[in-house]
Structures are given as structure tokens and as C-alpha cells.
Enzyme design. Structure first.
Site, PDB file in Angstrom:
ATOM      1  N   GLU A   1       4.518  -5.911   3.633  1.00 18.02           N
ATOM      2  CA  GLU A   1       4.349  -5.216   4.913  1.00 18.02           C
ATOM      3  C   GLU A   1       5.591  -5.442   5.778  1.00 18.02           C
ATOM      4  OE1 GLU A   1       2.134  -3.295   6.346  1.00 18.02           O
ATOM      5  OE2 GLU A   1       0.186  -3.550   5.362  1.00 18.02           O
TER       6      GLU A   1
ATOM      7  N   ASP B   1      -0.280   4.435   0.970  1.00 18.98           N
ATOM      8  CA  ASP B   1      -0.699   5.475   1.903  1.00 18.98           C
ATOM      9  C   ASP B   1      -0.016   5.312   3.249  1.00 18.98           C
ATOM     10  OD1 ASP B   1      -2.224   3.090   2.318  1.00 18.98           O
ATOM     11  OD2 ASP B   1      -3.687   4.225   3.498  1.00 18.98           O
TER      12      ASP B   1
ATOM     13  N   HIS C   1       3.642   3.496  12.527  1.00 22.63           N
ATOM     14  CA  HIS C   1       2.739   4.548  12.996  1.00 22.63           C
ATOM     15  C   HIS C   1       3.315   5.373  14.151  1.00 22.63           C
ATOM     16  CE1 HIS C   1      -0.993   2.082  11.446  1.00 22.63           C
ATOM     17  NE2 HIS C   1      -0.016   2.198  10.546  1.00 22.63           N
TER      18      HIS C   1
ATOM     19  N   ASP D   1       6.196   1.604   7.514  1.00 21.90           N
ATOM     20  CA  ASP D   1       4.866   1.204   7.031  1.00 21.90           C
ATOM     21  C   ASP D   1       4.405   2.082   5.879  1.00 21.90           C
ATOM     22  OD1 ASP D   1       2.487  -0.147   6.889  1.00 21.90           O
ATOM     23  OD2 ASP D   1       1.639   0.727   8.704  1.00 21.90           O
TER      24      ASP D   1
ATOM     25  N   GLU E   1      -5.146   1.733   2.586  1.00 23.23           N
ATOM     26  CA  GLU E   1      -5.046   0.572   3.473  1.00 23.23           C
ATOM     27  C   GLU E   1      -5.178   0.964   4.933  1.00 23.23           C
ATOM     28  OE1 GLU E   1      -3.090  -2.422   6.087  1.00 23.23           O
ATOM     29  OE2 GLU E   1      -2.502  -0.324   5.767  1.00 23.23           O
ATOM     30  N   GLU E   2      -4.777   2.191   5.269  1.00 22.92           N
ATOM     31  CA  GLU E   2      -4.713   2.602   6.672  1.00 22.92           C
ATOM     32  C   GLU E   2      -6.050   3.082   7.230  1.00 22.92           C
ATOM     33  OE1 GLU E   2      -2.306   1.899   8.400  1.00 22.92           O
ATOM     34  OE2 GLU E   2      -0.411   2.068   7.324  1.00 22.92           O
TER      35      GLU E   2
ATOM     36  N   HIS F   1       0.838  -1.203   0.000  1.00 23.17           N
ATOM     37  CA  HIS F   1       0.000   0.000   0.000  1.00 23.17           C
ATOM     38  C   HIS F   1       0.872   1.252   0.000  1.00 23.17           C
ATOM     39  CE1 HIS F   1       0.501   1.066   4.327  1.00 23.17           C
ATOM     40  NE2 HIS F   1       0.486  -0.231   4.553  1.00 23.17           N
TER      41      HIS F   1
END
Length: 368
Positions: A167, A76, A341, A107, A137-138, A74
């Protein structure tokens, strides 16, 4: 501030390319600029056919190989921070380790950079490749670009025999993933004044039996393809009552069941209802897991080429979407997922290089 120049040079080394991707701000719902940049870069690669759906890109080889695999990631990120400002990225020494620091380094722009480097450098892979660079995705599932591809153009990915989601896994291979279910268990009472509780019936007190069953619950460990998937059933939220002087007539305990991928969503649903037999059970969310498929030749070759530890994925990831299409999948990528994150997100430079080298070994191995 994130950089304004969004041009990507796929001949850059993987560390430089990861930094360039991170520095194009791409918080969920704001992926247009990075999608544009990736699309422009892929357009230079004549061995790929590129399809865009929203801000999601699918690039495919058509080499006539006997087997096709998917590499997905992903594009984003979660929102940026201002203190500290975690963009632009920077190289730094972290206790003697050379790291790339900033939003997305874990991430998962390192995984995306690995995909792009493979697309650039591995022109004659031993399998046909489908690269998926997807948005959303987030955030809530309805915005997930991989889901949009499955809904609108499943033919772009459903011919694959195996998939790798890049990932962050700290450089390990994590096979499949567990499913996740949320349920609301409700008790019902009769409201009354708290000075005269005998006039009513306390719903919160009745929730004690729900908590007792949870405390006594013995989770199952399922062994699939030699990997352990440890189930878990826990209370994650409890609510009830309307005032400090009123006996509550309703209480809701929200439970989360993380179940092994050998169970279907309907079987997980039935299990939770059995555990809480006699109570009002409402399933509010249920996403199935993914089998690792490590018995398949493609998966075995992947693990052998990487030569790293293999474990079961204890959380849920988008590999489950591949599993739902009958495509076994694993998680593998650079970066410690425990740092995803976080304000000081950072990835060891050596893990970025190792991921690219490992994927190249797998896709160009001799004798396959």
C-alpha cells in the site's frame, strides 16, 4: 479512455508497467480484465505456480528456502472521474517533480507493478515468495479477495513468516496497523409535544453526558516494537428526533475507537463499554489491528535493507488479515497516501523506482 489492449510486459521498467496497469480500468467488481492480464503475464514465469480464485491471483515460488514471505497488493481502484478524466495515465511535471498522474498511480498500481517486477527479475530470492494480487479491497469486506483466499485456500498463504502489503506509504515503512471499532451509544427518553416538554424526557439532552465523556477522554499511546500507536475515541455521527415540534425519545451517538494492536477486538469492546458504562452500547463493527513483528529476523532484515524511516500505521489496512493468521506484516509502497482516491492522484516516478530497488535489495541481500 482506458486502453483496450490489456497485455502486460513484465520486462518493462516499473514506471511503464505502472502506467499499463492503471490504464486497464479495474474499478471494484470490474477486475476481470486486469486479473486476466496479470494471470497471462505470470504464466510466462516458469518459476511460479499460479492459482486463481475469482479475480484474485496467488503466485508462489517453491525453492526450498528456510523461510517464506508474502508480497500482497490489491488490483482494484475506486471509481474514475470524468472532470478531470483521470485515465489514461500521463507523465507530467508537478512543480519540478516527474510524476505519473492518473487513477491508481498511488492506490495502488505502483505497489502491484513492484510485485510484478520482482516476480520477473528476482528468480533466486533468498526466501520463498508468495505474491498475492487481490480484488475487492476498496469496497465491503465480503468482496475482499484476500479474505476469499483465507477462507477457501489458506494453505496458499498461511506458511509465511512475514508479509509486506505494498500500500502507498510515501516510501516509509509502516509497521502493523491499528484496530477500528464502531459503536452506537443510545439514550432513551419519552416523546411529548415540545410546547409541554415536562410531559416527556429529552433523549438528545441525555446525549450530553456521552459527549462529555468523549471530550474528557485521554487516549492511550502504546509503544510496540519501538513504534507509537496513538489511540483515538471520537463521535463520528449523531442522530435523533422525528419532528421540529416533538421531544425526541431516542438519540444515537456513533463513536469510532481506533485502538492499538496490542488489544484484541474483545478487549477493545470491553474498553468502550467501560467508558460508556450506564448507557446502551451496541458494537456494530470491530476489526482487529496487526502487530508489526519488527523483532523477527525477516522484519529486521527488511527494515535494514530499505534503510528508511519506520513508523506505526495509524489507520487500518489488510495487514490485519495477515496478523489474524499469525503472520506479522508491514505496509510499504510508493505514493503519498494523502493523494489516494483524489481526482489528481499522482505518484513521483522516483518513488516507483526506489520501491523496486528496495525490494530487490531485500530479497537478494548477501550473507543472509
Amino acid at each position: 479512455m482506458p486502453r483496450a489492449d490489456s497485455a502486460l510486459d513484465l520486462t518493462d521498467d516499473v514506471v511503464t508497467l505502472t502506467a499499463a496497469l492503471c490504464d486497464i480500468e479495474s474499478v471494484s467488481k470490474g477486475e476481470a480484465a486486469i486479473a486476466d492480464a496479470i494471470e497471462a503475464a505470470l504464466a510466462e514465469l516458469n518459476h511460479l505456480t499460479v492459482t486463481r480464485i475469482g479475480n484474485t491471483l496467488v503466485a508462489r515460488t517453491d525453492l526450498g528456502r528456510a523461510e517464506r514471505v508474502v508480497l500482497a497488493g490489491h488490483i482494484d481502484t475506486v471509481p474514475l472521474t470524468t472532470e478531470p478524466a483521470n485515465l489514461p495515465t500521463r507523465r507530467m511535471d508537478a512543480g519540478g517533480v516527474d510524476v505519473l498522474w492518473g487513477r491508481g498511480t498511488v492506490d495502488m498500481k505502483g505497489g502491484v507493478a513492484t510485485q510484478l517486477r520482482v516476480a520477473q527479475e528476482v528468480r533466486e530470492p533468498i526466501v520463498d515468495l508468495t505474491f498475492v494480487f487481490y480484488e475487492g479491497e476498496e469496497i465491503d469486506s465480503e468482496f475482499n479477495g484476500l479474505l476469499h483466499v483465507q477462507q477457501q485456500r489458506p494453505d496458499l498463504i498461511d506458511d509465511a513468516a512475514f508479509a509486506v502489503l505494498l500500500e502507498p506509504t510515501d516510501g516509509l515503512v509502516e509497521g502493523g496497523c491499528k484496530g477500528t471499532l464502531r459503536a452506537e451509544i443510545t439514550t432513551k427518553g419519552i416523546a411529548s409535544h415540545s410546547a409541554r416538554p415536562w410531559k416527556g424526557h429529552n433523549a438528545i439532552h441525555d446525549a450530553g453526558e456521552i459527549l462529555r465523556r468523549l471530550a474528557a477522554y485521554q487516549p492511550r499511546t502504546a509503544v510496540i516494537d519501538g513504534l507509537d500507536y496513538i489511540e483515538a475515541l471520537n463521535a463520528v455521527l449523531i442522530s435523533g428526533g422525528i419532528a421540529g415540534n416533538v421531544i425526541p425519545d431516542r438519540c444515537v451517538v456513533t463513536v469510532n475507537y481506533r485502538y492499538a494492536p496490542d488489544l484484541s477486538p474483545s478487549e477493545a469492546d470491553a474498553h468502550v463499554r467501560t467508558v460508556f458504562d450506564g448507557f446502551d452500547v451496541r458494537i456494530v463493527d470491530n476489526a482487529g489491528g496487526a502487530l508489526p513483528g519488527l523483532g523477527l529476523p525477516a522484519a529486521q532484515a527488511f527494515v535494514a535493507a530499505l534503510g528508511v524511516e519506520v513508523t506505526g500505521k495509524q489507520g487500518w489496512t489488510d495487514v490485519a488479515r495477515f496478523s489474524a493468521m499469525g503472520i506479522p506484516a508491514v505496509n510499504y509502497g510508493p505514493g503519498d497516501p494523502n493523494l489516494a482516491h483524489m481526482d489528481d492522484e499522482q505518484c513521483p516516478v522516483e518513488q516507483l523506482r526506489a520501491a523496486e530497488a528496495a525490494m530487490t535489495r531485500w530479497l537478494t541481500r548477501e550473507g543472509a
